[in-house]
Design an enzyme around this catalytic site. Structure first.
Site, short mmCIF file in Angstrom:
data_model
loop_
_atom_site.label_atom_id
_atom_site.label_comp_id
_atom_site.label_asym_id
_atom_site.label_seq_id
_atom_site.Cartn_x
_atom_site.Cartn_y
_atom_site.Cartn_z
CD GLU A 47 -1.05 -2.19 2.34
OE1 GLU A 47 0.08 -2.57 1.98
OE2 GLU A 47 -1.64 -2.68 3.30
CB SER A 163 16.62 -42.06 -9.81
OG SER A 163 17.39 -41.25 -8.95
CG ASP A 195 19.52 -40.31 -5.71
OD1 ASP A 195 19.77 -41.45 -6.12
OD2 ASP A 195 18.39 -39.78 -5.81
N1 LIG Z 1 12.78 -39.57 -9.51
C1 LIG Z 1 12.65 -38.85 -8.42
O1 LIG Z 1 12.00 -37.80 -8.40
C2 LIG Z 1 13.33 -39.31 -7.17
C3 LIG Z 1 13.41 -38.44 -6.08
C4 LIG Z 1 14.00 -38.90 -4.92
C5 LIG Z 1 14.48 -40.19 -4.87
N2 LIG Z 1 14.41 -41.00 -5.93
C6 LIG Z 1 14.91 -42.39 -5.85
O2 LIG Z 1 14.17 -43.03 -4.81
C7 LIG Z 1 14.99 -44.01 -4.22
C8 LIG Z 1 14.95 -43.84 -2.70
O3 LIG Z 1 13.62 -43.96 -2.26
P1 LIG Z 1 13.26 -44.85 -1.00
O4 LIG Z 1 11.80 -45.00 -0.96
O5 LIG Z 1 14.10 -46.08 -1.03
O6 LIG Z 1 13.85 -44.01 0.21
P2 LIG Z 1 13.45 -42.59 0.84
O7 LIG Z 1 11.98 -42.38 0.75
O8 LIG Z 1 14.34 -41.55 0.31
O9 LIG Z 1 13.86 -42.82 2.36
C9 LIG Z 1 13.13 -43.74 3.12
C10 LIG Z 1 13.78 -43.89 4.47
O10 LIG Z 1 13.67 -42.66 5.20
C11 LIG Z 1 13.61 -42.97 6.60
N3 LIG Z 1 12.44 -42.33 7.20
C12 LIG Z 1 12.45 -41.75 8.42
N4 LIG Z 1 11.25 -41.30 8.74
C13 LIG Z 1 10.45 -41.60 7.70
C14 LIG Z 1 9.06 -41.41 7.49
N5 LIG Z 1 8.26 -40.79 8.36
N6 LIG Z 1 8.53 -41.88 6.33
C15 LIG Z 1 9.30 -42.47 5.41
N7 LIG Z 1 10.62 -42.71 5.58
C16 LIG Z 1 11.19 -42.26 6.72
C17 LIG Z 1 13.49 -44.49 6.70
O11 LIG Z 1 14.78 -45.00 6.99
P3 LIG Z 1 15.22 -45.13 8.53
O12 LIG Z 1 14.19 -46.00 9.17
O13 LIG Z 1 16.57 -45.69 8.50
O14 LIG Z 1 15.18 -43.75 9.07
C18 LIG Z 1 13.09 -44.91 5.31
O15 LIG Z 1 13.51 -46.20 4.98
C19 LIG Z 1 16.37 -43.85 -4.79
O16 LIG Z 1 16.56 -44.82 -5.80
C20 LIG Z 1 16.33 -42.47 -5.42
O17 LIG Z 1 17.21 -42.40 -6.52
C21 LIG Z 1 13.85 -40.60 -7.09
#
Ligand SMILES: NC(=O)c1ccc[n+]([C@@H]2O[C@H](COP(=O)([O-])OP(=O)(O)OC[C@H]3O[C@@H](n4cnc5c(N)ncnc54)[C@H](OP(=O)(O)O)[C@@H]3O)[C@@H](O)[C@H]2O)c1
Length: 366
Positions: A47, A163, A195
Protein backbone atom coordinates in the site's frame (compact mmCIF):
# COMPACT_ATOMS: atom_id res chain seq x y z
CA UNK A 1 -7.71 -6.53 -8.13
CA UNK A 2 -6.36 -9.01 -10.67
CA UNK A 3 -3.57 -6.55 -11.42
CA UNK A 4 -2.88 -6.27 -7.67
CA UNK A 5 -2.69 -10.08 -7.42
CA UNK A 6 -0.22 -10.17 -10.32
CA UNK A 7 1.90 -7.58 -8.53
CA UNK A 8 1.67 -9.52 -5.26
CA UNK A 9 2.99 -12.65 -7.00
CA UNK A 10 6.31 -10.81 -7.45
CA UNK A 11 6.90 -11.20 -3.70
CA UNK A 12 6.36 -14.98 -3.52
CA UNK A 13 9.51 -16.63 -2.21
CA UNK A 14 10.87 -13.29 -0.92
CA UNK A 15 8.43 -12.15 1.78
CA UNK A 16 7.58 -15.29 3.79
CA UNK A 17 6.53 -15.75 6.54
CA UNK A 18 4.72 -12.53 5.55
CA UNK A 19 1.94 -12.69 2.97
CA UNK A 20 2.49 -11.63 -0.65
CA UNK A 21 0.59 -8.36 -1.13
CA UNK A 22 -0.03 -6.13 -4.14
CA UNK A 23 -1.78 -2.75 -4.39
CA UNK A 24 -3.00 -0.38 -7.09
CA UNK A 25 -4.29 3.19 -6.74
CA UNK A 26 -6.94 4.05 -9.34
CA UNK A 27 -9.18 7.01 -10.15
CA UNK A 28 -12.92 6.83 -10.87
CA UNK A 29 -12.23 5.80 -14.48
CA UNK A 30 -10.00 2.94 -13.22
CA UNK A 31 -6.92 4.71 -14.52
CA UNK A 32 -3.85 3.48 -12.66
CA UNK A 33 -2.24 6.23 -10.57
CA UNK A 34 0.27 4.11 -8.65
CA UNK A 35 1.29 0.49 -8.09
CA UNK A 36 3.26 -1.39 -5.48
CA UNK A 37 3.96 -4.75 -3.94
CA UNK A 38 5.61 -6.16 -0.85
CA UNK A 39 8.96 -7.29 -2.23
CA UNK A 40 11.03 -8.37 0.78
CA UNK A 41 10.47 -9.48 4.35
CA UNK A 42 10.86 -6.35 6.50
CA UNK A 43 10.60 -4.14 3.41
CA UNK A 44 7.93 -1.52 2.61
CA UNK A 45 4.35 -2.73 2.33
CA UNK A 46 2.48 -2.76 -0.97
CA UNK A 47 0.00 0.00 0.00
CA UNK A 48 2.78 2.39 0.96
CA UNK A 49 4.63 1.75 -2.30
CA UNK A 50 1.47 2.31 -4.36
CA UNK A 51 0.50 5.46 -2.44
CA UNK A 52 3.98 6.89 -2.82
CA UNK A 53 3.90 6.19 -6.55
CA UNK A 54 0.51 7.98 -6.81
CA UNK A 55 1.65 10.95 -4.70
CA UNK A 56 -0.90 13.79 -4.52
CA UNK A 57 -3.10 12.02 -7.09
CA UNK A 58 -4.10 9.58 -4.33
CA UNK A 59 -6.33 12.24 -2.74
CA UNK A 60 -9.95 11.19 -3.36
CA UNK A 61 -8.86 8.06 -5.26
CA UNK A 62 -9.41 4.32 -4.62
CA UNK A 63 -6.80 1.97 -3.20
CA UNK A 64 -7.18 -1.64 -4.36
CA UNK A 65 -5.14 -3.99 -2.16
CA UNK A 66 -5.08 -7.78 -1.96
CA UNK A 67 -4.94 -7.91 1.86
CA UNK A 68 -6.41 -5.76 4.62
CA UNK A 69 -3.97 -2.91 5.42
CA UNK A 70 -2.13 -3.41 8.72
CA UNK A 71 -2.71 -1.13 11.69
CA UNK A 72 0.13 -2.32 13.91
CA UNK A 73 3.73 -1.23 14.27
CA UNK A 74 5.75 -4.18 12.94
CA UNK A 75 8.97 -3.75 11.03
CA UNK A 76 7.27 -0.85 9.25
CA UNK A 77 4.75 1.77 10.49
CA UNK A 78 0.99 1.02 10.18
CA UNK A 79 -0.31 1.14 6.62
CA UNK A 80 -3.62 2.53 7.89
CA UNK A 81 -1.72 5.74 8.84
CA UNK A 82 -0.35 6.03 5.31
CA UNK A 83 -3.80 5.42 3.80
CA UNK A 84 -5.41 8.10 5.98
CA UNK A 85 -2.59 10.60 5.37
CA UNK A 86 -2.92 10.12 1.60
CA UNK A 87 -6.57 11.23 1.47
CA UNK A 88 -7.71 7.97 -0.18
CA UNK A 89 -11.53 7.96 -0.33
CA UNK A 90 -12.22 4.25 -0.88
CA UNK A 91 -10.34 1.02 -0.13
CA UNK A 92 -11.13 -2.24 -1.94
CA UNK A 93 -9.69 -5.33 -0.26
CA UNK A 94 -9.29 -8.93 -1.47
CA UNK A 95 -9.35 -10.65 1.92
CA UNK A 96 -9.15 -9.70 5.57
CA UNK A 97 -5.81 -10.45 7.22
CA UNK A 98 -6.50 -13.40 9.58
CA UNK A 99 -3.32 -12.71 11.60
CA UNK A 100 -4.13 -12.27 15.33
CA UNK A 101 -2.80 -8.68 15.28
CA UNK A 102 -5.11 -7.78 12.38
CA UNK A 103 -8.36 -9.72 11.82
CA UNK A 104 -10.45 -6.81 10.60
CA UNK A 105 -8.99 -4.16 12.91
CA UNK A 106 -7.19 -2.36 10.09
CA UNK A 107 -10.48 -2.07 8.22
CA UNK A 108 -12.25 -0.78 11.35
CA UNK A 109 -9.69 1.98 11.74
CA UNK A 110 -10.25 3.09 8.15
CA UNK A 111 -14.05 2.76 8.34
CA UNK A 112 -14.14 4.79 11.57
CA UNK A 113 -12.16 7.53 9.82
CA UNK A 114 -14.82 7.72 7.09
CA UNK A 115 -13.06 5.71 4.36
CA UNK A 116 -15.43 3.67 2.19
CA UNK A 117 -14.53 -0.06 2.41
CA UNK A 118 -15.32 -3.01 0.16
CA UNK A 119 -14.04 -6.50 1.09
CA UNK A 120 -13.98 -9.83 -0.78
CA UNK A 121 -13.17 -8.76 -4.34
CA UNK A 122 -11.39 -11.68 -6.08
CA UNK A 123 -10.98 -13.18 -2.62
CA UNK A 124 -10.57 -16.66 -4.13
CA UNK A 125 -7.62 -15.60 -6.25
CA UNK A 126 -5.97 -13.82 -3.33
CA UNK A 127 -6.49 -16.82 -1.04
CA UNK A 128 -4.96 -19.15 -3.58
CA UNK A 129 -1.88 -16.97 -4.00
CA UNK A 130 -1.44 -16.87 -0.24
CA UNK A 131 -2.37 -20.48 0.55
CA UNK A 132 0.97 -21.22 2.28
CA UNK A 133 0.71 -18.06 4.46
CA UNK A 134 -2.91 -18.83 5.38
CA UNK A 135 -2.11 -22.51 6.01
CA UNK A 136 0.72 -21.65 8.40
CA UNK A 137 -1.58 -19.27 10.28
CA UNK A 138 -4.42 -21.79 10.48
CA UNK A 139 -2.46 -24.95 11.30
CA UNK A 140 0.93 -23.84 12.63
CA UNK A 141 2.52 -26.00 9.91
CA UNK A 142 4.12 -25.14 6.57
CA UNK A 143 2.62 -25.78 3.17
CA UNK A 144 4.00 -29.11 1.90
CA UNK A 145 5.04 -29.29 -1.74
CA UNK A 146 5.79 -32.81 -2.98
CA UNK A 147 7.88 -33.19 -6.10
CA UNK A 148 8.83 -36.21 -8.13
CA UNK A 149 10.06 -37.01 -11.62
CA UNK A 150 8.74 -40.22 -13.10
CA UNK A 151 8.85 -42.27 -16.25
CA UNK A 152 5.76 -42.90 -18.41
CA UNK A 153 5.25 -46.07 -16.39
CA UNK A 154 5.28 -44.24 -13.06
CA UNK A 155 8.76 -45.25 -11.85
CA UNK A 156 11.05 -42.84 -10.00
CA UNK A 157 14.09 -45.11 -10.23
CA UNK A 158 15.20 -48.20 -12.13
CA UNK A 159 15.16 -51.55 -10.32
CA UNK A 160 18.67 -51.11 -8.90
CA UNK A 161 17.89 -47.60 -7.54
CA UNK A 162 19.47 -45.60 -10.40
CA UNK A 163 17.44 -42.42 -11.06
CA UNK A 164 19.71 -39.77 -12.56
CA UNK A 165 18.28 -38.42 -14.68
CA UNK A 166 14.66 -39.21 -15.35
CA UNK A 167 13.57 -35.68 -16.23
CA UNK A 168 15.07 -33.24 -18.71
CA UNK A 169 17.49 -30.44 -17.94
CA UNK A 170 14.63 -27.92 -18.37
CA UNK A 171 12.54 -29.73 -15.75
CA UNK A 172 15.47 -29.87 -13.36
CA UNK A 173 15.88 -26.11 -13.86
CA UNK A 174 12.30 -25.64 -12.70
CA UNK A 175 13.03 -27.75 -9.59
CA UNK A 176 16.00 -25.52 -8.81
CA UNK A 177 13.70 -22.48 -9.05
CA UNK A 178 11.31 -24.16 -6.63
CA UNK A 179 14.13 -24.94 -4.20
CA UNK A 180 15.14 -21.28 -4.32
CA UNK A 181 11.86 -20.05 -2.89
CA UNK A 182 11.12 -22.58 -0.13
CA UNK A 183 12.34 -22.78 3.47
CA UNK A 184 13.34 -26.45 3.41
CA UNK A 185 14.08 -29.25 0.94
CA UNK A 186 13.32 -32.65 2.50
CA UNK A 187 14.39 -36.18 1.50
CA UNK A 188 14.54 -39.59 3.17
CA UNK A 189 17.79 -41.26 4.12
CA UNK A 190 17.15 -43.78 1.30
CA UNK A 191 17.55 -41.01 -1.28
CA UNK A 192 20.44 -39.40 0.58
CA UNK A 193 22.28 -42.76 0.62
CA UNK A 194 21.65 -43.76 -3.01
CA UNK A 195 21.88 -40.38 -4.78
CA UNK A 196 24.23 -38.45 -2.48
CA UNK A 197 22.39 -35.25 -3.51
CA UNK A 198 23.38 -31.65 -2.78
CA UNK A 199 19.77 -30.34 -2.74
CA UNK A 200 20.79 -26.70 -3.14
CA UNK A 201 19.19 -24.25 -5.59
CA UNK A 202 21.51 -23.68 -8.52
CA UNK A 203 21.53 -20.81 -9.36
CA UNK A 204 20.46 -19.55 -5.91
CA UNK A 205 16.95 -18.13 -5.52
CA UNK A 206 15.64 -15.51 -3.10
CA UNK A 207 15.69 -17.98 -0.15
CA UNK A 208 18.28 -20.46 1.03
CA UNK A 209 16.48 -23.64 2.01
CA UNK A 210 17.63 -25.82 4.89
CA UNK A 211 18.26 -29.35 3.61
CA UNK A 212 16.46 -31.87 5.80
CA UNK A 213 17.00 -35.64 5.93
CA UNK A 214 14.48 -37.98 7.60
CA UNK A 215 16.96 -40.35 9.18
CA UNK A 216 15.70 -42.23 12.25
CA UNK A 217 19.13 -43.61 13.22
CA UNK A 218 21.35 -40.75 11.98
CA UNK A 219 22.88 -42.94 9.27
CA UNK A 220 23.76 -39.98 7.00
CA UNK A 221 27.39 -40.39 5.97
CA UNK A 222 29.96 -37.90 7.20
CA UNK A 223 31.51 -37.79 3.72
CA UNK A 224 28.18 -37.19 1.96
CA UNK A 225 27.81 -34.03 -0.11
CA UNK A 226 25.19 -32.79 2.34
CA UNK A 227 27.45 -33.05 5.39
CA UNK A 228 30.50 -31.73 3.59
CA UNK A 229 28.60 -28.55 2.67
CA UNK A 230 26.72 -28.15 5.97
CA UNK A 231 28.73 -25.07 6.95
CA UNK A 232 27.71 -23.27 3.74
CA UNK A 233 24.05 -24.27 3.49
CA UNK A 234 22.24 -25.58 6.57
CA UNK A 235 21.52 -29.31 6.95
CA UNK A 236 19.10 -30.79 9.46
CA UNK A 237 18.89 -34.47 10.35
CA UNK A 238 15.55 -35.44 11.87
CA UNK A 239 16.24 -38.54 13.96
CA UNK A 240 14.73 -40.53 16.82
CA UNK A 241 15.05 -39.46 20.46
CA UNK A 242 16.91 -42.71 21.16
CA UNK A 243 19.48 -42.24 18.41
CA UNK A 244 23.04 -43.42 18.99
CA UNK A 245 24.63 -40.34 20.61
CA UNK A 246 28.05 -40.94 19.08
CA UNK A 247 26.58 -40.95 15.58
CA UNK A 248 24.44 -37.88 16.17
CA UNK A 249 27.37 -36.13 17.88
CA UNK A 250 29.67 -36.73 14.91
CA UNK A 251 27.09 -35.20 12.56
CA UNK A 252 26.56 -32.25 14.91
CA UNK A 253 30.33 -31.70 15.06
CA UNK A 254 30.32 -31.55 11.25
CA UNK A 255 27.78 -28.70 11.38
CA UNK A 256 24.53 -30.65 11.04
CA UNK A 257 21.53 -29.52 13.09
CA UNK A 258 20.28 -32.65 14.92
CA UNK A 259 16.56 -32.49 15.65
CA UNK A 260 15.15 -35.33 17.71
CA UNK A 261 11.57 -36.19 16.88
CA UNK A 262 9.31 -38.80 18.55
CA UNK A 263 8.59 -41.79 16.33
CA UNK A 264 5.22 -42.58 14.77
CA UNK A 265 3.63 -46.05 15.07
CA UNK A 266 5.58 -47.04 11.96
CA UNK A 267 8.80 -46.71 13.98
CA UNK A 268 9.86 -43.79 11.77
CA UNK A 269 9.97 -40.04 12.28
CA UNK A 270 6.50 -38.71 13.11
CA UNK A 271 5.99 -36.39 10.17
CA UNK A 272 3.23 -34.42 11.88
CA UNK A 273 5.54 -33.54 14.77
CA UNK A 274 8.32 -32.66 12.35
CA UNK A 275 5.94 -30.28 10.56
CA UNK A 276 5.10 -28.73 13.95
CA UNK A 277 8.83 -28.18 14.47
CA UNK A 278 9.07 -26.54 11.04
CA UNK A 279 6.09 -24.34 11.93
CA UNK A 280 7.79 -23.15 15.12
CA UNK A 281 10.62 -21.95 12.88
CA UNK A 282 7.93 -20.13 10.85
CA UNK A 283 8.86 -22.04 7.73
CA UNK A 284 6.06 -21.34 5.26
CA UNK A 285 6.91 -23.67 2.35
CA UNK A 286 8.74 -27.00 2.42
CA UNK A 287 9.56 -29.05 -0.65
CA UNK A 288 9.67 -32.84 -0.20
CA UNK A 289 11.66 -34.43 -3.01
CA UNK A 290 11.26 -38.10 -2.13
CA UNK A 291 11.97 -40.87 -2.29
CA UNK A 292 9.11 -43.29 -2.62
CA UNK A 293 8.78 -44.14 1.09
CA UNK A 294 8.78 -40.54 2.25
CA UNK A 295 6.25 -39.57 -0.42
CA UNK A 296 4.21 -42.59 0.75
CA UNK A 297 4.20 -41.25 4.30
CA UNK A 298 3.01 -37.91 2.97
CA UNK A 299 0.24 -39.41 0.86
CA UNK A 300 -0.92 -41.79 3.64
CA UNK A 301 -1.04 -38.93 6.13
CA UNK A 302 -2.77 -36.52 3.73
CA UNK A 303 0.13 -34.10 4.05
CA UNK A 304 0.55 -33.14 0.42
CA UNK A 305 -0.76 -29.61 -0.11
CA UNK A 306 0.70 -29.19 -3.58
CA UNK A 307 2.31 -31.68 -5.97
CA UNK A 308 4.79 -30.97 -8.75
CA UNK A 309 5.09 -33.96 -11.06
CA UNK A 310 7.42 -34.28 -14.02
CA UNK A 311 6.46 -36.97 -16.51
CA UNK A 312 9.36 -37.99 -18.73
CA UNK A 313 8.90 -39.82 -22.06
CA UNK A 314 10.85 -42.88 -20.86
CA UNK A 315 9.90 -46.46 -20.01
CA UNK A 316 11.90 -48.37 -17.45
CA UNK A 317 9.62 -51.23 -16.36
CA UNK A 318 10.65 -53.90 -13.89
CA UNK A 319 8.56 -55.32 -11.05
CA UNK A 320 10.87 -54.02 -8.37
CA UNK A 321 11.49 -50.56 -9.81
CA UNK A 322 10.12 -48.01 -7.31
CA UNK A 323 6.78 -46.35 -8.00
CA UNK A 324 6.54 -42.65 -7.22
CA UNK A 325 4.52 -43.01 -4.02
CA UNK A 326 5.09 -45.93 -1.65
CA UNK A 327 3.59 -46.21 1.82
CA UNK A 328 0.41 -48.13 2.61
CA UNK A 329 -1.65 -46.61 -0.19
CA UNK A 330 -5.42 -46.86 -0.62
CA UNK A 331 -7.31 -50.17 -0.98
CA UNK A 332 -9.49 -48.78 -3.76
CA UNK A 333 -9.37 -46.05 -6.39
CA UNK A 334 -10.78 -42.93 -4.69
CA UNK A 335 -14.03 -41.50 -6.02
CA UNK A 336 -12.90 -37.89 -5.88
CA UNK A 337 -9.64 -36.35 -7.01
CA UNK A 338 -6.85 -36.44 -4.42
CA UNK A 339 -5.37 -33.40 -6.07
CA UNK A 340 -6.89 -30.85 -8.38
CA UNK A 341 -4.86 -29.87 -11.41
CA UNK A 342 -4.00 -26.16 -11.50
CA UNK A 343 -1.32 -26.22 -14.17
CA UNK A 344 -0.07 -28.50 -16.88
CA UNK A 345 2.47 -27.69 -19.57
CA UNK A 346 5.32 -29.06 -21.62
CA UNK A 347 8.81 -28.47 -20.21
CA UNK A 348 11.35 -29.57 -22.78
CA UNK A 349 10.47 -33.21 -23.54
CA UNK A 350 8.59 -33.63 -20.26
CA UNK A 351 5.12 -32.76 -19.04
CA UNK A 352 4.92 -30.69 -15.86
CA UNK A 353 1.77 -31.26 -13.82
CA UNK A 354 0.94 -29.19 -10.75
CA UNK A 355 -1.98 -29.83 -8.46
CA UNK A 356 -3.26 -28.74 -5.07
CA UNK A 357 -5.55 -30.25 -2.50
CA UNK A 358 -9.12 -29.74 -3.75
CA UNK A 359 -10.20 -27.86 -0.63
CA UNK A 360 -7.58 -25.21 -1.40
CA UNK A 361 -9.28 -24.42 -4.68
CA UNK A 362 -12.51 -23.68 -2.83
CA UNK A 363 -12.74 -21.20 0.02
CA UNK A 364 -10.12 -22.07 2.62
CA UNK A 365 -12.43 -21.21 5.48
CA UNK A 366 -15.27 -23.46 4.26
N1 LIG B 1 12.78 -39.57 -9.51
C1 LIG B 1 12.65 -38.85 -8.42
O1 LIG B 1 12.00 -37.80 -8.40
C2 LIG B 1 13.33 -39.31 -7.17
C3 LIG B 1 13.41 -38.44 -6.08
C4 LIG B 1 14.00 -38.90 -4.92
C5 LIG B 1 14.48 -40.19 -4.87
N2 LIG B 1 14.41 -41.00 -5.93
C6 LIG B 1 14.91 -42.39 -5.85
O2 LIG B 1 14.17 -43.03 -4.81
C7 LIG B 1 14.99 -44.01 -4.22
C8 LIG B 1 14.95 -43.84 -2.70
O3 LIG B 1 13.62 -43.96 -2.26
P1 LIG B 1 13.26 -44.85 -1.00
O4 LIG B 1 11.80 -45.00 -0.96
O5 LIG B 1 14.10 -46.08 -1.03
O6 LIG B 1 13.85 -44.01 0.21
P2 LIG B 1 13.45 -42.59 0.84
O7 LIG B 1 11.98 -42.38 0.75
O8 LIG B 1 14.34 -41.55 0.30
O9 LIG B 1 13.86 -42.82 2.36
C9 LIG B 1 13.13 -43.74 3.12
C10 LIG B 1 13.78 -43.89 4.47
O10 LIG B 1 13.67 -42.66 5.20
C11 LIG B 1 13.61 -42.97 6.60
N3 LIG B 1 12.44 -42.33 7.20
C12 LIG B 1 12.45 -41.75 8.42
N4 LIG B 1 11.25 -41.30 8.74
C13 LIG B 1 10.45 -41.60 7.70
C14 LIG B 1 9.06 -41.41 7.49
N5 LIG B 1 8.26 -40.79 8.36
N6 LIG B 1 8.53 -41.88 6.33
C15 LIG B 1 9.30 -42.47 5.41
N7 LIG B 1 10.62 -42.71 5.58
C16 LIG B 1 11.19 -42.26 6.72
C17 LIG B 1 13.49 -44.49 6.70
O11 LIG B 1 14.78 -45.00 6.99
P3 LIG B 1 15.22 -45.13 8.53
O12 LIG B 1 14.19 -46.00 9.17
O13 LIG B 1 16.57 -45.69 8.50
O14 LIG B 1 15.18 -43.75 9.07
C18 LIG B 1 13.09 -44.91 5.31
O15 LIG B 1 13.51 -46.20 4.98
C19 LIG B 1 16.37 -43.85 -4.79
O16 LIG B 1 16.56 -44.82 -5.80
C20 LIG B 1 16.33 -42.47 -5.42
O17 LIG B 1 17.21 -42.40 -6.52
C21 LIG B 1 13.85 -40.60 -7.09
Amino acid sequence: MRRAVDLAAGGVGCVEPNPAVGAVVVDDQLRVLGEGWHGAFGGPHAEVEALQAAGELARGATLVVTLEPCRHHGQTPPCTDAVLASGIRRVVVGIEDPSPHAAGSGLSVLRDAGVEIEVGVEGELVRRLNSPFLHLLETGRPWVHAKWAMTLDGRIAAAGGHSQWISSEDSRGLVHELRGRVDAVVVGIGTAAVDDPLLTARPPGPRRATRVVLDTNARLKLDSQLVRTAHDTPVMVACSETVDEARAGALAAAGVDIVKVPLAESGRIDFRLLLDEFGIRRWTNVLVEGGSEVLGTLADGGWIDEAHVFLAPKLVGGRTALGAVGGEGLPRIPETANLECVETRAVGQDVYWRGVRPRVVGRRDS
